[in-house]
Design a protein around this motif. Structure first.
Motif, PDB file in Angstrom:
ATOM      1  N   MET A  14     -72.244  34.790  10.629  1.00 35.86           N
ATOM      2  CA  MET A  14     -73.175  34.125  11.522  1.00 35.86           C
ATOM      3  C   MET A  14     -74.008  35.184  12.237  1.00 35.86           C
ATOM      4  N   ALA A  15     -75.268  34.871  12.368  1.00 35.46           N
ATOM      5  CA  ALA A  15     -76.201  35.789  13.023  1.00 35.46           C
ATOM      6  C   ALA A  15     -76.447  35.331  14.454  1.00 35.46           C
ATOM      7  N   GLN A  16     -76.664  36.281  15.339  1.00 36.01           N
ATOM      8  CA  GLN A  16     -77.024  35.962  16.717  1.00 36.01           C
ATOM      9  C   GLN A  16     -78.456  36.385  16.933  1.00 36.01           C
ATOM     10  N   MET A  17     -79.182  35.525  17.659  1.00 38.10           N
ATOM     11  CA  MET A  17     -80.581  35.803  17.945  1.00 38.10           C
ATOM     12  C   MET A  17     -80.861  35.558  19.413  1.00 38.10           C
ATOM     13  N   LYS A  18     -81.806  36.317  19.932  1.00 41.24           N
ATOM     14  CA  LYS A  18     -82.289  36.104  21.295  1.00 41.24           C
ATOM     15  C   LYS A  18     -83.634  35.401  21.173  1.00 41.24           C
ATOM     16  N   LEU A  19     -83.729  34.207  21.758  1.00 42.28           N
ATOM     17  CA  LEU A  19     -84.959  33.426  21.710  1.00 42.28           C
ATOM     18  C   LEU A  19     -85.591  33.394  23.086  1.00 42.28           C
ATOM     19  N   GLU A  20     -86.902  33.491  23.130  1.00 45.39           N
ATOM     20  CA  GLU A  20     -87.658  33.389  24.378  1.00 45.39           C
ATOM     21  C   GLU A  20     -88.348  32.034  24.390  1.00 45.39           C
ATOM     22  N   ILE A  21     -87.967  31.192  25.338  1.00 45.37           N
ATOM     23  CA  ILE A  21     -88.559  29.863  25.453  1.00 45.37           C
ATOM     24  C   ILE A  21     -88.912  29.620  26.912  1.00 45.37           C
ATOM     25  N   GLY A  22     -90.172  29.369  27.153  1.00 46.09           N
ATOM     26  CA  GLY A  22     -90.622  29.081  28.505  1.00 46.09           C
ATOM     27  C   GLY A  22     -90.337  30.196  29.490  1.00 46.09           C
ATOM     28  N   GLY A  23     -90.422  31.436  29.022  1.00 45.92           N
ATOM     29  CA  GLY A  23     -90.187  32.570  29.903  1.00 45.92           C
ATOM     30  C   GLY A  23     -88.718  32.865  30.168  1.00 45.92           C
ATOM     31  N   ARG A  24     -87.845  32.186  29.453  1.00 41.79           N
ATOM     32  CA  ARG A  24     -86.408  32.407  29.626  1.00 41.79           C
ATOM     33  C   ARG A  24     -85.798  32.837  28.299  1.00 41.79           C
ATOM     34  N   SER A  25     -84.725  33.609  28.381  1.00 41.47           N
ATOM     35  CA  SER A  25     -84.055  34.102  27.179  1.00 41.47           C
ATOM     36  C   SER A  25     -82.808  33.282  26.893  1.00 41.47           C
ATOM     37  N   PHE A  26     -82.587  33.010  25.623  1.00 41.93           N
ATOM     38  CA  PHE A  26     -81.416  32.264  25.177  1.00 41.93           C
ATOM     39  C   PHE A  26     -80.803  32.978  23.983  1.00 41.93           C
ATOM     40  N   MET A  27     -79.513  33.178  24.016  1.00 39.51           N
ATOM     41  CA  MET A  27     -78.794  33.733  22.867  1.00 39.51           C
ATOM     42  C   MET A  27     -78.241  32.557  22.074  1.00 39.51           C
ATOM     43  N   VAL A  28     -78.560  32.527  20.779  1.00 40.41           N
ATOM     44  CA  VAL A  28     -78.093  31.448  19.913  1.00 40.41           C
ATOM     45  C   VAL A  28     -77.499  32.046  18.644  1.00 40.41           C
ATOM     46  N   THR A  29     -76.668  31.262  18.014  1.00 46.06           N
ATOM     47  CA  THR A  29     -76.057  31.648  16.751  1.00 46.06           C
ATOM     48  C   THR A  29     -76.604  30.757  15.656  1.00 46.06           C
ATOM     49  N   CYS A  30     -76.845  31.345  14.499  1.00 49.35           N
ATOM     50  CA  CYS A  30     -77.306  30.571  13.353  1.00 49.35           C
ATOM     51  C   CYS A  30     -76.658  31.140  12.090  1.00 49.35           C
ATOM     52  N   LYS A  31     -76.789  30.392  11.016  1.00 46.66           N
ATOM     53  CA  LYS A  31     -76.267  30.864   9.740  1.00 46.66           C
ATOM     54  C   LYS A  31     -77.093  32.062   9.274  1.00 46.66           C
ATOM     55  N   ASP A  32     -76.447  32.971   8.570  1.00 48.89           N
ATOM     56  CA  ASP A  32     -77.158  34.113   8.005  1.00 48.89           C
ATOM     57  C   ASP A  32     -78.272  33.609   7.097  1.00 48.89           C
TER      58      ASP A  32
ATOM     59  N   GLU B 297     -81.038  32.164   8.169  1.00 49.36           N
ATOM     60  CA  GLU B 297     -81.839  31.139   8.843  1.00 49.36           C
ATOM     61  C   GLU B 297     -82.626  31.683  10.031  1.00 49.36           C
ATOM     62  N   GLU B 298     -82.590  32.993  10.210  1.00 51.60           N
ATOM     63  CA  GLU B 298     -83.236  33.596  11.369  1.00 51.60           C
ATOM     64  C   GLU B 298     -84.741  33.330  11.416  1.00 51.60           C
ATOM     65  N   THR B 299     -85.420  33.454  10.293  1.00 50.60           N
ATOM     66  CA  THR B 299     -86.871  33.254  10.264  1.00 50.60           C
ATOM     67  C   THR B 299     -87.217  31.811  10.619  1.00 50.60           C
ATOM     68  N   HIS B 300     -86.476  30.876  10.041  1.00 56.34           N
ATOM     69  CA  HIS B 300     -86.714  29.460  10.328  1.00 56.34           C
ATOM     70  C   HIS B 300     -86.462  29.162  11.803  1.00 56.34           C
ATOM     71  N   LEU B 301     -85.385  29.698  12.337  1.00 59.43           N
ATOM     72  CA  LEU B 301     -85.061  29.484  13.747  1.00 59.43           C
ATOM     73  C   LEU B 301     -86.126  30.092  14.653  1.00 59.43           C
ATOM     74  N   ALA B 302     -86.632  31.247  14.284  1.00 57.54           N
ATOM     75  CA  ALA B 302     -87.694  31.878  15.077  1.00 57.54           C
ATOM     76  C   ALA B 302     -88.951  31.014  15.093  1.00 57.54           C
TER      77      ALA B 302
END
Length: 107
Positions: A1-19, A21-26
Motif C-alpha cells: 500500500m502506498a501513502q500519499m499526502k494530498l492538499e485539499i482546500g489548503g489542508r494536508s491529508f495523509m491517505v493510503t491507496c493501492k500501489d 493508484e497514486e496518479t488516479h488518486l492525485a
C-alpha cells in the motif's frame, strides 16, 4: 500500500491507496481541491465543514451531469460512463462519510 499526502482546500491529508493508484488518486484530489476552493475561504471553515461543502458541490455537479445525460440520447460509451458515475458516487460517499466522522469527532 502506498501513502500519499494530498492538499485539499489548503489542508494536508495523509491517505493510503493501492500501489499503482497514486496518479488516479492525485487527479481525484485535484478535483476535490478545486471544489474546495469554490466553497469560499477555507480558513474561515472547520475541516469538517469544508469537506461537507466540497462534497455537496461535487454531488451537485454529478447530479447535474446525470440529469443532463438522462434526457439526451445514449452516448457511444454508456457502459464506461456508468462505471465512471459509479466510481464518482463511491468517492463522494467516502468523502461524505469522512466529513461526517470529522464533524462527530468535533462535537
Amino acid at each position: 500500500m502506498a501513502q500519499m499526502k494530498l492538499e485539499i482546500g489548503g489542508r494536508s491529508f495523509m491517505v493510503t491507496c493501492k500501489d499503482g493508484e497514486e496518479t488516479h488518486l492525485a487527479k481525484l484530489a485535484a478535483m476535490v481541491d478545486s471544489k474546495a476552493r469554490e466553497s469560499g475561504d477555507p480558513t474561515g471553515l472547520t475541516e469538517s465543514r469544508m469537506l461537507l461543502f466540497t462534497s455537496l458541490l461535487l454531488a451537485d455537479e454529478l447530479h447535474g451531469a446525470q440529469s443532463a445525460g438522462s434526457g439526451a440520447a445514449a452516448t457511444s460509451a454508456p457502459t464506461q460512463t456508468a462505471a465512471m458515475d459509479d466510481q464518482a458516487v463511491a468517492a463522494l460517499e467516502k468523502l461524505a462519510d469522512r466529513a461526517e466522522q470529522l464533524a462527530n469527532s468535533l462535537e
